[in-house]
Design an enzyme around this catalytic site. Structure first.
Site, PDB file in Angstrom:
ATOM      1  CG  ASP A 148      -2.338   1.094   1.296  1.00  0.00           C
ATOM      2  OD1 ASP A 148      -2.795   1.259   0.601  1.00  0.00           O
ATOM      3  OD2 ASP A 148      -1.330   1.709   2.168  1.00  0.00           O
TER       4      ASP A 148
ATOM      5  CE  LYS B 159      -1.603   4.641   1.041  1.00  0.00           C
ATOM      6  NZ  LYS B 159      -1.859   5.070   2.733  1.00  0.00           N
TER       7      LYS B 159
END
Lengths: 436, 436
Positions: A201, A205
């Site tokens: 994750d 980003k």
């Protein structure tokens, strides 16, 4: 003026937050945007649940394609997540001439190039403030607020789950597995926490931030991603003794030869504000050549913090709804056609300082051999800490902090040290960043 | 496409920085903005010095009006400062149909209403990111990044000089006067430091932030402004013992009855990131109803950090140069005609908790009288610290932390306590904010 009509695809946590914020702050948002912004249609497989969230004036359907096909809808908000159906729907919405707002970092980090190109060709906006660091307006800061700068590097705590786990490990001296269970119980970690704890994750980003910071395409497949699953409580303690905290950082840096793009546990000087970001909070440090070091802090997840970013994108689009597509802020901060081909460097070419922990036999000459191996490869030592071995123990820990070193050189040195008979366990290696 | 032509009024510290950043990052900025941005004309009374800063391709004149009158100039950057000639020139530039970028907080905080109205009527932009917190994109965050939120309050360290002085006072235990001289020697404080140390500069900045956070007109004359000149080293020490640091904060808060707008030394819990912003750095905490607490940190002054904000405004204007004026981001975040008449509250109606230091005679019954006076006015005590009086001393310090109290009530209580014969010196009163 007629309200801007928004269609929501998926009304889970963030979708409900978006609906609630738009409703509660309708007047305030209209005063800012110049027009009302209303969710007039929602698609969700669970129609009954969706109906229980929204008012009776909102049309609820099971089929997302009905939202996209509705000519009254100006903006489609994609909150389904994942790469599958979400990708198809975003592409269809663009093809239908809808502006798109999404919180889907995975989708954009992997398929962003294709999606932004389609949006550009169609003259619509794909906005994604909510995809990185929740409600913190970091995409806007990078894309607009710091546009004067040649950005040198950025480093962020951009995954709340892992920051919560690391904070708990440090506070309570517990090991990873124990804290993960606690985090799952409290709802800070998902039943399948892989995306968070393996750094994926955060990798999505930082890939997005890297693209808009440096004007390069999104290319998650080039990111080096390590999680926190192998982190031992002992290393957190040793780091503390040396004046550092361990954080899972997403880091991207401009080097002469290319761009560094990586996620891994990192030692950060304890005095930095970033080292003091605790619990599930997020923060991103950005260093630009003109502005110097700036920091952005806030909640990185949750219903209304993420909705704050979704709605900010809706307001941006509403304000510039009628602007000529060529005169909008470009999706990736840089004009299409102006993206650079600067390569993302392989992890072996990344330069950082290192924390090393070696479990060694407590006998004469061990340190000389280890430091000799480092010296042979021009790896210079910044600090060395040897734990006094306990009564009757025949082994001890040696902690070494190095100066900046090319990772490939460090790998070779570690292989050589690991081969020493006096090195008794796998060497622990954690990267360190001064962030000054 | 033809470069955007910029005319600079005043080329001192920030002007030189702006010129240098635009030149050094020309390629990067063009890739972002879609057009080159060039300073083609500079007005400065010291023509010779100005010529030594810029290249020979830049026309340098002594008369700012020549810049405004030049039909080739798209954007005028006002870096003269002050309310006098700067105001006349900004109004003339607007009348001539130029977009204006300014770092002049004093001008906008006092005459903003008139200036923004003129710009609106003429369809030009007046951008002022550089007026608040240097390179930190806080104006953009408030005006665009947090547009989903009903903002509840914000509090900022927005004057580097005073934060440097307070950091030094705390680190070295020195008194204000001593540190001020040191700050002047190091260039952190001006020869006449009144605007900084009396809180006026911070007052201008928080006035601007208050307007765009709450959608009210700029009204510096309603701000309550106190500086740091009366702050004693003893209070910094006592605050520290109680877990607080003292910072000069600009604070603005939404209350049911109106808006609080104030600058004063403030006790902040030591564990807050804001309390750990040291030296000349700036930081602003913004609390929105959806996003929760966010923080923005960076250099608040200096040549290139401030230039970073000026150039970001130039890029914004360039990107949206041709957009319909009705579809730009409004100057004050809210649409003109949508500003609220919410009153700024008089300081007596402000509610905070308080730190009180009373020098009292070391005799029985003193505390009973003091706490009785507070209780009579429903002022409740959060913590009380009585210093043990030294051998042979007949007086001691009593430190009281209160819970939230209306300032008018506190004033009455202080008057009553001050009248006690056992209270031996003027009572010190510093406001306290939990910022949670």
């Amino acid at each position: 003026m007629k309200p801007i009509q928004v269609g929501l695809l998926g009304i889970g946590t963030v979708g409900s937050g978006t609906y609630n914020v738009l409703l509660r702050n309708e007047e305030e948002i209209r005063r800012r945007a110049g027009r009302s912004i209303r969710i007039s249609m929602v698609a969700d497989l669970d129609v009954a649940r969706a109906k229980s969230v929204v008012g009776s004036d909102v049309e609820v359907v099971a089929d997302a394609r009905q939202v996209i096909a509705n000519p009254e809808i100006d903006i489609v908000v994609e909150l389904i997540g994942g790469y599958g159906i979400a990708k198809a729907l975003v592409m269809e919405a663009i093809a239908a001439g809808k502006h798109v707002v999404t919180a889907n970092k995975a989708l954009l980090a992997v398929h962003g190039t294709e999606i932004f190109a389609a949006a550009q060709a169609k003259g619509v906006v794909v906005a994604f403030e909510a995809a990185v660091a929740g409600g913190i307006p970091i995409i806007k800061a990078l894309r607009e607020g710091l546009s004067a700068n040649r950005i040198q590097w950025l480093a962020g705590i951009i995954n709340g789950t892992t920051n919560f786990i690391l904070s708990e490990m440090r506070d309570k001296g517990l090991d990873f597995d124990v804290v993960l269970k606690e985090a799952q119980r409290l709802g800070y970690a998902e039943a399948d926490p892989t995306f968070d704890i393996e750094g994926i994750d955060a990798g999505h980003k930082v890939t997005l931030m890297s693209a808009i910071a440096f004007g390069i395409p999104v290319q998650f497949d080039r990111a080096h991603v390590e999680g926190i699953t192998k982190l031992a409580a002992a290393d957190i303690t040793y780091a503390e003794q040396l004046g550092y905290r361990i954080k899972l950082l997403g880091i991207t840096k401009r080097r002469d030869t290319g761009i560094e793009l990586r996620v891994h546990p990192t030692l950060v000087p304890a005095k930095r504000l970033l080292a003091n970001v605790e619990g599930a909070m997020n923060a991103v440090v950005v260093h630009g050549d003109a502005v110097g070091t700036t920091l952005y802090y806030g909640k990185g997840a949750g219903s209304e913090p993420t909705a704050s970013a979704v709605v900010a994108d809706l307001v941006d689009i509403t304000r510039l709804h009628t602007a000529d597509p060529d005169h909008r802020v470009p999706h990736l901060a840089f004009q299409p056609g102006q993206l650079a081909a600067t390569p993302v460097l392989p992890i072996e070419d990344v330069v950082t300082s290192f924390y090393l922990r070696l479990q060694v036999a407590d006998q004469a000459g061990v340190l000389a051999k280890i430091t000799g191996i480092l010296a042979d490869r021009n790896i210079s030592i910044d600090a060395l800490l040897q734990r006094e071995s306990a009564e009757g123990e025949s082994k001890t820990d040696v902690i070494i902090l190095t100066h900046d070193t090319r990772e490939g050189d460090m790998n070779q040195a570690i292989t050589a040290m690991q081969a020493l008979p006096t090195v008794l366990a796998p060497i622990v290696r954690i990267r360190k960043e001064e962030l000054s």
